[in-house]
Design an enzyme around this catalytic site. Structure first.
Site, PDB file in Angstrom:
ATOM      1  CE  LYS A 166       7.712  30.816  47.050  1.00 58.35           C
ATOM      2  NZ  LYS A 166       7.345  32.255  47.115  1.00 58.35           N
ATOM      3  CD  GLU A 242      -7.269  27.194  47.406  1.00 57.56           C
ATOM      4  OE1 GLU A 242      -7.763  27.281  46.260  1.00 57.56           O
ATOM      5  OE2 GLU A 242      -7.049  28.162  48.127  1.00 57.56           O
ATOM      6  CB  CYS A 276      -9.059  30.825  44.173  1.00 54.54           C
ATOM      7  SG  CYS A 276      -8.945  30.587  45.926  1.00 54.54           S
ATOM      8  CD  GLU A 377      -8.285  32.167  38.855  1.00 53.49           C
ATOM      9  OE1 GLU A 377      -7.235  31.698  38.390  1.00 53.49           O
ATOM     10  OE2 GLU A 377      -8.607  32.088  40.056  1.00 53.49           O
TER      11      GLU A 377
HETATM   12  P1  ADP Z   1      -0.495  34.161  41.493  1.00 53.36           P
HETATM   13  O1  ADP Z   1      -1.136  34.323  40.179  1.00 53.36           O
HETATM   14  O2  ADP Z   1      -1.401  34.048  42.657  1.00 53.36           O
HETATM   15  O3  ADP Z   1       0.679  35.078  41.726  1.00 53.36           O
HETATM   16  P2  ADP Z   1       1.430  32.049  41.418  1.00 53.36           P
HETATM   17  O4  ADP Z   1       1.120  30.615  41.237  1.00 53.36           O
HETATM   18  O5  ADP Z   1       2.350  32.703  40.459  1.00 53.36           O
HETATM   19  O6  ADP Z   1       0.009  32.707  41.434  1.00 53.36           O
HETATM   20  O7  ADP Z   1       1.979  32.338  42.874  1.00 53.36           O
HETATM   21  C1  ADP Z   1       1.577  31.656  44.020  1.00 53.36           C
HETATM   22  C2  ADP Z   1       2.769  31.260  44.829  1.00 53.36           C
HETATM   23  O8  ADP Z   1       3.540  30.367  44.049  1.00 53.36           O
HETATM   24  C3  ADP Z   1       3.687  32.414  45.213  1.00 53.36           C
HETATM   25  O9  ADP Z   1       4.248  32.148  46.481  1.00 53.36           O
HETATM   26  C4  ADP Z   1       4.758  32.327  44.150  1.00 53.36           C
HETATM   27  O10 ADP Z   1       5.987  32.851  44.590  1.00 53.36           O
HETATM   28  C5  ADP Z   1       4.872  30.842  43.973  1.00 53.36           C
HETATM   29  N1  ADP Z   1       5.436  30.385  42.701  1.00 53.36           N
HETATM   30  C6  ADP Z   1       5.248  30.893  41.462  1.00 53.36           C
HETATM   31  N2  ADP Z   1       5.976  30.202  40.558  1.00 53.36           N
HETATM   32  C7  ADP Z   1       6.635  29.219  41.231  1.00 53.36           C
HETATM   33  C8  ADP Z   1       7.528  28.160  40.890  1.00 53.36           C
HETATM   34  N3  ADP Z   1       7.884  27.926  39.628  1.00 53.36           N
HETATM   35  N4  ADP Z   1       7.991  27.373  41.878  1.00 53.36           N
HETATM   36  C9  ADP Z   1       7.611  27.587  43.146  1.00 53.36           C
HETATM   37  N5  ADP Z   1       6.772  28.535  43.540  1.00 53.36           N
HETATM   38  C10 ADP Z   1       6.283  29.350  42.612  1.00 53.36           C
END
Ligand code: ADP
Length: 473
Positions: A166, A242, A276, A377
């Site tokens: 995903k 990560e 990161c 961050e």
């Molecule tokens: P960033 O600040 O890098 O956008 P996120 O953690 O929001 O960090 O996003 C990183 C990944 O995690 C993306 O693929 C995002 O779609 C996914 N993501 C964010 N929230 C969720 C969730 N509740 N469940 C699964 N995947 C998520």
């Protein structure tokens, strides 16, 4: 989306935006719950045959995918620049880095050695065998939209796992291009699947709760990582996490401050600070402040912001409006608490820049622990400089964070460097080195920066189970 070897397109779509221009550059399907179910079923069914393939067969397919990536390097890089914003040269570097994982794990696939262990009983033998964990759910971020896919998928596939990817909702087109490569390389149907979704929580929940998925590998923010890790723990799934970082960079008294400023200016503004491992707290010995600030500021001023497709552009946009607002808030907070803007410090809106999410590369001096930018961050093009007096003080300040991913040290004294290397609680430490990363080297963090390592020999272990055979002859 790519499910069980077939492209799935006839769903409600969501748009993908070029962050440099604000233009819509494509759209992708928003998966339904049935799509999630189909992808898991496909990966689970395919695992039956895939786990029986030899490591040599899997290696050959990974090698083919590597060849295709290298052949399409420029095409992939152009897509990445349009979708994610980084300058074309940086995209080319990322595609190469991404391809490196395919080649590295094509080789490591053949080295998933087991063991035989002597027993205290004369007629007993112990055989230790490594087997694939099973179906893997992989969630990847937008900041490195191709290399984060191969860093996860290559070791999983090499180990004999099947995968459902995903990708981040901001960069699904890069993921689609990678699916085309895997399909063309000849991976069997169902071994690699990809689902796109605008609201990712549904997929995260399915990955953490469906009993057919045995492992979650996630790269993203610490809050989301913690939430998913909690859910995965409740269902006893393996995880690799990560997560975020808040990297310190320390310029010791025995370093050359001008050389350090050059290196840190290069790594700080890479990917517009959206990494990161970006240096977020630059600790400079008080004796070096003047030459360091002067060199860093002059290099920062020379950086040209713009559309990454244009010649001479050294820094691209942030990913979206929210990212811009976060950076702006941190800078304003720092200034209100006494920091000085040496250069930058505002959104860029001149001419074409107004249509994108551009923030001026910024140097802040006089940063203290009272400021949000010291604690949180950043994920933006801001270099905060903190003065320090003693080695003990700076090590304590550098470690005073919940994160533990990367750290950087500048020193020309081997004893200082080794003392700092040993004292810093971070997973990756660059010593006079702004690029301590490679497919061959373990990448990962301590504390709130995550669990597990990617790349290197360890990278494939994350996807292997240890199976013991005890036998009496
Ligand atoms: P960033 O600040 O890098 O956008 P996120 O953690 O929001 O960090 O996003 C990183 C990944 O995690 C993306 O693929 C995002 O779609 C996914 N993501 C964010 N929230 C969720 C969730 N509740 N469940 C699964 N995947 C998520």
């Amino acid at each position: 989306m790519f499910i069980n070897g077939e492209w799935v397109t006839n769903r409600q779509q969501f748009p993908v935006t070029n962050p440099a221009t604000g233009e819509t550059i494509g759209e992708v399907p928003d998966c339904t719950d049935e799509d999630i179910e189909s992808a898991i079923t496909a990966a689970d069914t395919a695992f039956g045959d895939w786990k029986k393939t030899t490591t040599y067969q899997r290696s050959q397919l990974l090698y083919r995918a590597w060849e295709l990536m290298i052949r399409r390097k420029r095409e992939l890089a152009v897509l990445m620049t349009r979708e994610q914003g980084k300058p074309l040269k940086a995209s080319l570097n990322e595609v190469q880095y991404g391809a490196d994982f395919l080649l590295w794990f094509a080789e490591e696939a053949k080295r998933t050695y087991g063991q035989t262990i002597p027993s205290s009983r004369e007629n007993q033998r112990f055989i230790v065998h490594k087997s694939p964990v099973g179906v893997v759910g992989a969630i990847t971020p937008w900041n490195y939209p191709i290399s984060m896919i191969t860093r996860k998928l290559a070791p999983a596939l090499a180990a004999g796992c099947t995968v459902i990817l995903k990708p981040a909702e901001s960069t699904p087109l890069c993921a689609k291009a990678m699916m085309e490569i895997f399909a063309e390389a000849g991976f069997p149907a169902g071994v690699i699947n990809c689902i796109t979704v605008q609201n990712p929580a549904r997929v995260g929940t399915a990955f953490c709760t469906d009993p057919r998925i045995r492992k979650l590998t996630f790269t993203g923010s610490t809050p989301v990582g913690k939430e998913l890790n909690g859910l995965a723990a409740a269902n006893m799934k393996r995880v690799s996490m990560e997560l975020g970082g808040h990297a310190p960079a320390i310029v010791f008294p025995d370093a050359d401050p001008v050389h350090a400023a050059k290196g840190l200016s290069l790594v700080k503004y890479l990917n517009t600070g959206q990494a990161c491992i970006s240096p977020n707290r630059i600790f400079v010995h008080e004796g070096h402040l003047e030459p360091f600030i002067s060199e860093l500021t002059s290099r920062t001023k020379r950086l040209k912001a713009g559309n990454g497709m244009n010649e001479g552009v050294g820094i691209g946009p942030l990913i979206n409006e929210l990212a811009l607002q976060k950076v702006d808030r941190q800078v304003k907070d720092a200034v209100a608490r006494g920091a000085k803007i040496e250069t930058g410090g505002q959104r860029l809106t001149e001419g074409e820049l107004g249509a994108g999410f551009f923030y001026a590369p910024t140097v802040l001096s006089g940063v203290t622990e009272a400021m949000a930018i010291y604690q949180e961050e950043t994920f933006g093009p801001v270099a905060p400089i903190i003065a320090y007096k003693s080695e003990d003080d700076v090590i304590a300040m550098a470690n005073d964070t919940d994160y533990g991913l990367a750290a950087y040290i500048y020193s020309n004294n081997i004893s200082t460097a080794i003392r700092a290397f040993e004292a810093l609680d971070f997973g990756i430490i660059g010593i006079n080195d702004i690029n301590p990363t490679s497919a061959a080297a373990p990448f990962g963090g301590m504390k709130n920066s995550g669990l597990g390592r990617e790349g290197a020999q360890e990278g494939i272990e994350e996807y292997l189970e240890t199976k013991l055979g005890g036998l009496v002859i």
